[in-house]
Write an enzyme that holds these catalytic residues in place. Structure first.
Site, PDB file in Angstrom:
ATOM      1  N   ASP A 168       0.829  -1.214   0.000  1.00  0.00           N
ATOM      2  CA  ASP A 168       0.000   0.000   0.000  1.00  0.00           C
ATOM      3  C   ASP A 168       0.859   1.258   0.000  1.00  0.00           C
ATOM      4  O   ASP A 168       0.636   2.175   0.787  1.00  0.00           O
ATOM      5  CB  ASP A 168      -0.943  -0.016   1.204  1.00  0.00           C
ATOM      6  CG  ASP A 168      -1.798  -1.284   1.250  1.00  0.00           C
ATOM      7  OD1 ASP A 168      -1.232  -2.364   1.491  1.00  0.00           O
ATOM      8  OD2 ASP A 168      -3.002  -1.186   1.014  1.00  0.00           O
ATOM      9  N   ASP A 197      -1.592  -2.659  -3.941  1.00  0.00           N
ATOM     10  CA  ASP A 197      -1.913  -1.233  -3.898  1.00  0.00           C
ATOM     11  C   ASP A 197      -0.656  -0.416  -4.164  1.00  0.00           C
ATOM     12  O   ASP A 197       0.084  -0.058  -3.242  1.00  0.00           O
ATOM     13  CB  ASP A 197      -2.581  -0.836  -2.576  1.00  0.00           C
ATOM     14  CG  ASP A 197      -4.047  -1.243  -2.533  1.00  0.00           C
ATOM     15  OD1 ASP A 197      -4.539  -1.822  -3.528  1.00  0.00           O
ATOM     16  OD2 ASP A 197      -4.713  -0.976  -1.516  1.00  0.00           O
ATOM     17  N   TYR A 200      -2.058   4.321  -6.287  1.00  0.00           N
ATOM     18  CA  TYR A 200      -3.224   5.089  -5.847  1.00  0.00           C
ATOM     19  C   TYR A 200      -3.611   6.171  -6.862  1.00  0.00           C
ATOM     20  O   TYR A 200      -4.167   7.204  -6.501  1.00  0.00           O
ATOM     21  CB  TYR A 200      -3.020   5.684  -4.440  1.00  0.00           C
ATOM     22  CG  TYR A 200      -3.096   4.622  -3.358  1.00  0.00           C
ATOM     23  CD1 TYR A 200      -2.040   3.753  -3.145  1.00  0.00           C
ATOM     24  CD2 TYR A 200      -4.243   4.478  -2.581  1.00  0.00           C
ATOM     25  CE1 TYR A 200      -2.102   2.756  -2.183  1.00  0.00           C
ATOM     26  CE2 TYR A 200      -4.316   3.482  -1.604  1.00  0.00           C
ATOM     27  CZ  TYR A 200      -3.244   2.629  -1.420  1.00  0.00           C
ATOM     28  OH  TYR A 200      -3.315   1.644  -0.467  1.00  0.00           O
ATOM     29  N   ASN A 234      -6.712  -3.864  -4.466  1.00  0.00           N
ATOM     30  CA  ASN A 234      -7.959  -3.273  -4.967  1.00  0.00           C
ATOM     31  C   ASN A 234      -7.730  -1.970  -5.721  1.00  0.00           C
ATOM     32  O   ASN A 234      -8.485  -1.612  -6.610  1.00  0.00           O
ATOM     33  CB  ASN A 234      -8.963  -3.068  -3.831  1.00  0.00           C
ATOM     34  CG  ASN A 234      -8.398  -2.278  -2.686  1.00  0.00           C
ATOM     35  OD1 ASN A 234      -7.355  -2.626  -2.135  1.00  0.00           O
ATOM     36  ND2 ASN A 234      -9.066  -1.187  -2.305  1.00  0.00           N
ATOM     37  N   HIS A 235      -6.641  -1.251  -5.395  1.00  0.00           N
ATOM     38  CA  HIS A 235      -6.370  -0.005  -6.118  1.00  0.00           C
ATOM     39  C   HIS A 235      -5.783  -0.254  -7.500  1.00  0.00           C
ATOM     40  O   HIS A 235      -5.482   0.703  -8.227  1.00  0.00           O
ATOM     41  CB  HIS A 235      -5.465   0.912  -5.295  1.00  0.00           C
ATOM     42  CG  HIS A 235      -6.194   1.539  -4.140  1.00  0.00           C
ATOM     43  ND1 HIS A 235      -6.985   2.656  -4.290  1.00  0.00           N
ATOM     44  CD2 HIS A 235      -6.295   1.173  -2.838  1.00  0.00           C
ATOM     45  CE1 HIS A 235      -7.519   2.971  -3.120  1.00  0.00           C
ATOM     46  NE2 HIS A 235      -7.124   2.083  -2.221  1.00  0.00           N
ATOM     47  N   HIS A 319      -3.372  -9.585  -0.988  1.00  0.00           N
ATOM     48  CA  HIS A 319      -3.591  -8.190  -0.590  1.00  0.00           C
ATOM     49  C   HIS A 319      -4.453  -8.074   0.661  1.00  0.00           C
ATOM     50  O   HIS A 319      -4.125  -7.363   1.596  1.00  0.00           O
ATOM     51  CB  HIS A 319      -4.196  -7.396  -1.739  1.00  0.00           C
ATOM     52  CG  HIS A 319      -4.331  -5.947  -1.407  1.00  0.00           C
ATOM     53  ND1 HIS A 319      -3.248  -5.153  -1.115  1.00  0.00           N
ATOM     54  CD2 HIS A 319      -5.421  -5.152  -1.253  1.00  0.00           C
ATOM     55  CE1 HIS A 319      -3.657  -3.928  -0.823  1.00  0.00           C
ATOM     56  NE2 HIS A 319      -4.970  -3.899  -0.892  1.00  0.00           N
ATOM     57  N   HIS A 328     -11.218  -0.928  10.259  1.00  0.00           N
ATOM     58  CA  HIS A 328     -11.320  -0.702   8.817  1.00  0.00           C
ATOM     59  C   HIS A 328     -11.003  -2.001   8.072  1.00  0.00           C
ATOM     60  O   HIS A 328     -10.005  -2.658   8.360  1.00  0.00           O
ATOM     61  CB  HIS A 328     -10.343   0.401   8.416  1.00  0.00           C
ATOM     62  CG  HIS A 328     -10.716   1.080   7.135  1.00  0.00           C
ATOM     63  ND1 HIS A 328     -11.938   1.695   6.950  1.00  0.00           N
ATOM     64  CD2 HIS A 328     -10.044   1.236   5.977  1.00  0.00           C
ATOM     65  CE1 HIS A 328     -11.987   2.208   5.734  1.00  0.00           C
ATOM     66  NE2 HIS A 328     -10.856   1.946   5.118  1.00  0.00           N
ATOM     67  N   HIS A 329     -11.832  -2.357   7.127  1.00  0.00           N
ATOM     68  CA  HIS A 329     -11.685  -3.593   6.331  1.00  0.00           C
ATOM     69  C   HIS A 329     -11.870  -4.868   7.168  1.00  0.00           C
ATOM     70  O   HIS A 329     -11.486  -5.953   6.723  1.00  0.00           O
ATOM     71  CB  HIS A 329     -10.312  -3.668   5.642  1.00  0.00           C
ATOM     72  CG  HIS A 329     -10.033  -2.566   4.667  1.00  0.00           C
ATOM     73  ND1 HIS A 329     -10.951  -2.144   3.735  1.00  0.00           N
ATOM     74  CD2 HIS A 329      -8.930  -1.796   4.474  1.00  0.00           C
ATOM     75  CE1 HIS A 329     -10.431  -1.166   3.019  1.00  0.00           C
ATOM     76  NE2 HIS A 329      -9.217  -0.936   3.448  1.00  0.00           N
ATOM     77  N   HIS A 356      -3.434  -3.963   2.496  1.00  0.00           N
ATOM     78  CA  HIS A 356      -4.815  -3.493   2.498  1.00  0.00           C
ATOM     79  C   HIS A 356      -5.164  -2.654   3.725  1.00  0.00           C
ATOM     80  O   HIS A 356      -5.706  -1.555   3.588  1.00  0.00           O
ATOM     81  CB  HIS A 356      -5.769  -4.682   2.358  1.00  0.00           C
ATOM     82  CG  HIS A 356      -7.144  -4.306   1.922  1.00  0.00           C
ATOM     83  ND1 HIS A 356      -7.401  -3.360   0.954  1.00  0.00           N
ATOM     84  CD2 HIS A 356      -8.373  -4.771   2.329  1.00  0.00           C
ATOM     85  CE1 HIS A 356      -8.711  -3.254   0.774  1.00  0.00           C
ATOM     86  NE2 HIS A 356      -9.321  -4.082   1.594  1.00  0.00           N
ATOM     87  N   HIS A 358      -4.107  -0.260   6.486  1.00  0.00           N
ATOM     88  CA  HIS A 358      -2.966   0.656   6.529  1.00  0.00           C
ATOM     89  C   HIS A 358      -2.397   0.745   7.944  1.00  0.00           C
ATOM     90  O   HIS A 358      -2.540   1.761   8.647  1.00  0.00           O
ATOM     91  CB  HIS A 358      -3.365   2.035   5.998  1.00  0.00           C
ATOM     92  CG  HIS A 358      -3.826   1.972   4.579  1.00  0.00           C
ATOM     93  ND1 HIS A 358      -4.534   2.970   3.959  1.00  0.00           N
ATOM     94  CD2 HIS A 358      -3.674   0.993   3.640  1.00  0.00           C
ATOM     95  CE1 HIS A 358      -4.798   2.618   2.717  1.00  0.00           C
ATOM     96  NE2 HIS A 358      -4.295   1.422   2.503  1.00  0.00           N
TER      97      HIS A 358
HETATM   98 FE   LIG Z   1      -6.172  -2.177  -0.485  1.00  0.00          FE
END
Ligand SMILES: [Fe+2]
Length: 465
Positions: A168, A197, A200, A234-235, A319, A328-329, A356, A358
């Site tokens: 990331d 990632d 970005y 995902n990015h 990821h 988060h996530h 994923h 952060h």
């Molecule tokens: Fe991600």
């Protein structure tokens, strides 16, 4: 009276102390209390020195390398020429060799809405000598550029080798700090395992793909000299059907080639390589992975090909983490965990690295594979055949850190801290490897977390973690 109060107070302290110590037992490991600057970091401006365009007409830029075959005797060299296709050739020679060889690559371009890419070159060099420094050159005439890399030693169970870990990353000032910390870490990572990632660019209107170019120039200072092993996050999906961009992963797949066919994969999103003493499996959290899918069938076969007497260490990259205790996530990796965790335990995977989220987190060796819908056995338990799960999505992108954690700290979580940094997985021999996590705020040699790994296949005693 006074004395009696003192006794009562003492008793109260004991009781409260007991309550806290019980709570400590019920909770998981350690949540770091490190205090950080929580200001959001923006992407570095376009005129930053790290994005500098090499001088000269059509000079190659965004040079990066990755492993080019199954065993580490090949390298894929990739670069972009901005003005015209130019030459597809890579000139290369061994450190102690007069003989210059050349390999011919391919050139691609793509469009993304109103953006047109430069000329993206990919050239695979094969049959390299092991453990040898090679120089290579791309481009023509006075704008040609020279770099070097070192091939890994021949695959073998006791070969020492050092992998870096970044996830990331993005392209903020924090990203730059992470990369600098990795470069200056005295442990000296020889190959970087990147857990997804990348740029970005999708944070910009219309996913401004010129931010894919700036990212390529940013990482060149490291990725042109040591292989970065790619995992898609995902990015990288860049799916924007409302402007006609309905082919997932288009920019990523044009820019970052991997040797997926060498491991029998049918997609660059999942593949594996052997390197030194490690068998590294790259999985895709964002491609079909259920039973009967191509990814599932490939991995089923790939696990059968793992030979721990040849590659003693078994590493999985993905990821989206299976185990993360950040809010988060939370549980995003759950459907994939249900399918694949039994294989990880069965095949004694040593470690799973993911991004994923952060932040940083390390699990204990646990598994959660007993549940069968009706038996209620749905809590992770200690399992010495299970991997350690490490989340290292703390590269430093513009979305910032995630600091909110589930409380109390779950029993599977050994250590967690929301700080930017990178990891080093340093394989010593077939039985021992040393993992360290390095926080950006510290000196280059400081380890904010560390763990000795005892190989799951070769450990002399089951008692070893
Ligand atoms: Fe991600």
């Amino acid at each position: 009276m006074v004395a009696r109060w003192d006794c009562a107070s003492f008793a109260l302290v004991i009781v409260v102390g007991l309550i806290f110590s019980v709570a400590e037992v019920c909770n998981g490991g350690r949540t770091s209390s490190f205090v950080r600057n929580d200001q959001l970091s923006h992407d570095m401006p376009l005129d930053s020195d790290v994005f500098r365009i090499p001088p000269g007409y059509n000079a190659p830029q965004q040079v990066h390398i990755t492993q080019g075959d199954y065993l580490g005797k090949g390298v894929i060299v990739s670069w972009v020429t901005p003005d015209e296709p130019g030459s597809n050739l890579v000139l290369y020679w061994g450190e102690n060799s007069e003989l210059k060889r050349q390999a011919e690559g391919i050139v691609l371009t793509y469009k993304y809405f109103n953006y047109t890419s430069g000329y993206i070159h990919h050239c695979t060099i094969t049959n390299l000598e092991s453990d040898t420094k090679y120089y290579y050159e791309v481009g023509i005439g006075n704008t040609s550029r020279e770099f070097w890399f070192r091939t890994p030693p021949q695959v073998g169970p006791d070969v020492p080798y050092t992998f870096g870990l970044i996830g990331d990353l993005g392209q903020t000032h924090d990203s730059n700090r992470t990369l600098t910390h990795y470069e200056l870490n005295p442990e000296k990572g020889q190959t970087l395992l990147f857990v997804g990632d990348l740029s970005y660019a999708d944070a910009y209107p219309l996913h401004d793909n010129s931010r894919w170019d700036t990212w390529g120039r940013f990482i060149e200072r490291n990725a042109a000299y040591q292989p970065w092993i790619w995992t898609a996050g995902n990015h990288e999906i860049d799916f924007l059907p409302e402007i006609g961009e309905d082919i997932p992963f288009k920019p990523y797949l044009h820019r970052y080639h991997v040797p997926y066919k060498a491991s029998g994969s049918t997609s660059p999103l999942w593949y594996s390589i052997k390197r030194a003493s490690a068998h590294i499996i790259v999985m895709s959290s964002y491609a079909a992975y259920a039973i009967y899918t191509p990814q599932y069938k490939w991995l089923q076969k790939e696990f059968q090909k793992v030979n721990r007497t040849e590659t003693s260490w078994l590493i999985v990259l993905m990821h989206c983490p299976f185990y993360s205790s950040y809010v988060h996530h939370y549980m995003e990796g759950e459907s994939m965990r249900v399918i694949y965790e039994p294989w990880f335990v069965q095949h004694k995977v040593d470690v799973v690295f993911a991004g994923h989220v952060h932040a940083y987190e390390r699990s204990d060796r646990i598994s959660n594979i007993a549940y069968n819908v009706v038996n209620g056995l749905c809590t992770p338990i200690s399992d010495l055949s299970a991997p350690v799960y490490i989340t290292i999505g703390d590269g430093g992108n513009l979305e910032g850190l995630v600091t909110e954690m589930t409380e109390p700290q779950p029993s599977y979580s050994a250590f967690r801290e929301a700080s930017f940094g990178h990891g080093i997985f340093d394989i010593k021999n077939r039985t021992h490897a040393y993992f360290s996590w390095h926080r950006n705020q510290d000196g280059y040699a400081v380890e904010a977390d560390s763990l000795w790994f005892h190989n799951r296949y070769w450990s002399v005693s089951e008692d070893y973690m």
